[in-house]
Motif scaffolding. Structure first.
Motif, PDB file in Angstrom:
ATOM      1  N   GLN A   4       1.719  21.107  -7.146  1.00  0.00           N
ATOM      2  CA  GLN A   4       0.535  20.283  -6.973  1.00  0.00           C
ATOM      3  C   GLN A   4       0.909  18.808  -6.798  1.00  0.00           C
ATOM      4  N   SER A   5       1.853  18.307  -7.519  1.00  0.00           N
ATOM      5  CA  SER A   5       2.248  16.910  -7.379  1.00  0.00           C
ATOM      6  C   SER A   5       2.929  16.671  -6.038  1.00  0.00           C
ATOM      7  N   ARG A   6       3.692  17.692  -5.561  1.00  0.00           N
ATOM      8  CA  ARG A   6       4.296  17.540  -4.231  1.00  0.00           C
ATOM      9  C   ARG A   6       3.224  17.473  -3.146  1.00  0.00           C
ATOM     10  N   ARG A   7       2.240  18.304  -3.291  1.00  0.00           N
ATOM     11  CA  ARG A   7       1.132  18.283  -2.318  1.00  0.00           C
ATOM     12  C   ARG A   7       0.409  16.934  -2.345  1.00  0.00           C
ATOM     13  N   LEU A  11       0.109  14.419   0.744  1.00  0.00           N
ATOM     14  CA  LEU A  11      -1.217  13.984   1.157  1.00  0.00           C
ATOM     15  C   LEU A  11      -1.309  12.459   1.150  1.00  0.00           C
ATOM     16  N   GLN A  12      -0.759  11.825   0.121  1.00  0.00           N
ATOM     17  CA  GLN A  12      -0.784  10.358   0.052  1.00  0.00           C
ATOM     18  C   GLN A  12       0.058   9.755   1.178  1.00  0.00           C
ATOM     19  N   ASN A  13       1.248  10.363   1.428  1.00  0.00           N
ATOM     20  CA  ASN A  13       2.101   9.858   2.508  1.00  0.00           C
ATOM     21  C   ASN A  13       1.431  10.040   3.862  1.00  0.00           C
ATOM     22  N   SER A  14       0.776  11.173   4.071  1.00  0.00           N
ATOM     23  CA  SER A  14       0.102  11.382   5.353  1.00  0.00           C
ATOM     24  C   SER A  14      -1.097  10.452   5.482  1.00  0.00           C
ATOM     25  N   ASN A  15      -1.773  10.167   4.361  1.00  0.00           N
ATOM     26  CA  ASN A  15      -2.884   9.213   4.395  1.00  0.00           C
ATOM     27  C   ASN A  15      -2.381   7.811   4.741  1.00  0.00           C
ATOM     28  N   ARG A  16      -1.257   7.447   4.155  1.00  0.00           N
ATOM     29  CA  ARG A  16      -0.671   6.132   4.455  1.00  0.00           C
ATOM     30  C   ARG A  16      -0.256   6.042   5.923  1.00  0.00           C
ATOM     31  N   ALA A  17       0.361   7.101   6.426  1.00  0.00           N
ATOM     32  CA  ALA A  17       0.791   7.110   7.826  1.00  0.00           C
ATOM     33  C   ALA A  17      -0.421   7.035   8.749  1.00  0.00           C
ATOM     34  N   GLY A  18      -1.467   7.768   8.421  1.00  0.00           N
ATOM     35  CA  GLY A  18      -2.700   7.728   9.220  1.00  0.00           C
ATOM     36  C   GLY A  18      -3.335   6.353   9.187  1.00  0.00           C
ATOM     37  N   LEU A  19      -3.367   5.776   7.999  1.00  0.00           N
ATOM     38  CA  LEU A  19      -3.926   4.426   7.852  1.00  0.00           C
ATOM     39  C   LEU A  19      -3.108   3.411   8.647  1.00  0.00           C
ATOM     40  N   LEU A  20      -1.802   3.564   8.617  1.00  0.00           N
ATOM     41  CA  LEU A  20      -0.923   2.677   9.376  1.00  0.00           C
ATOM     42  C   LEU A  20      -1.174   2.812  10.880  1.00  0.00           C
ATOM     43  N   VAL A  21      -1.314   4.032  11.346  1.00  0.00           N
ATOM     44  CA  VAL A  21      -1.589   4.271  12.775  1.00  0.00           C
ATOM     45  C   VAL A  21      -2.932   3.661  13.165  1.00  0.00           C
ATOM     46  N   VAL A  22      -3.938   3.867  12.340  1.00  0.00           N
ATOM     47  CA  VAL A  22      -5.265   3.301  12.624  1.00  0.00           C
ATOM     48  C   VAL A  22      -5.184   1.775  12.646  1.00  0.00           C
ATOM     49  N   CYS A  23      -4.474   1.180  11.712  1.00  0.00           N
ATOM     50  CA  CYS A  23      -4.329  -0.286  11.678  1.00  0.00           C
ATOM     51  C   CYS A  23      -3.624  -0.787  12.932  1.00  0.00           C
ATOM     52  N   LEU A  24      -2.571  -0.093  13.346  1.00  0.00           N
ATOM     53  CA  LEU A  24      -1.865  -0.498  14.567  1.00  0.00           C
ATOM     54  C   LEU A  24      -2.770  -0.399  15.792  1.00  0.00           C
TER      55      LEU A  24
END
Length: 102
Positions: A4-7, A11-24
């Protein structure tokens, strides 16, 4: 580490990557809009100068039209006819005396 902690980390890393892409994407779109806006302002300025030049040209042509109308009225007058007859044909009024140099 639990599954569960790995998931959660994934999820947090993918959210950060998505947020970074949206910001760019937002930054790129903002830059494109700024460049487009500057280009439009420049064109607007050029068109305004062109408008002023054409307005001045119109005013000049209107004045020229008035001058031509005045000249047309003058050419229909008796004074103009007499001046042309004297200048071009050498005619004189009956009560005028002509002196010629020898």
């Amino acid at each position: 580490m639990s599954l569960q902690s790995r998931r959660m980390r994934k999820l947090q890393n993918s959210n950060r990557a998505g947020l970074l892409v949206v910001c760019l994407i937002v930054i790129v779109l903002g830059a494109a809009m700024a460049v487009g806006s500057a280009s439009l302002r420049q064109k607007s300025s050029e068109y305004e100068q062109q408008k002023e030049a054409l307005a001045a040209k119109i005013a000049g042509e209107q004045q020229r039209s008035l001058d031509l109308e005045d000249y047309q009225n003058y050419t229909k007058s008796k004074k103009f006819i007499e001046e042309m007859a004297k200048e071009k044909l050498g005619l004189v009024n009956p009560d005028e005396i002509i002196f010629k140099a020898q």
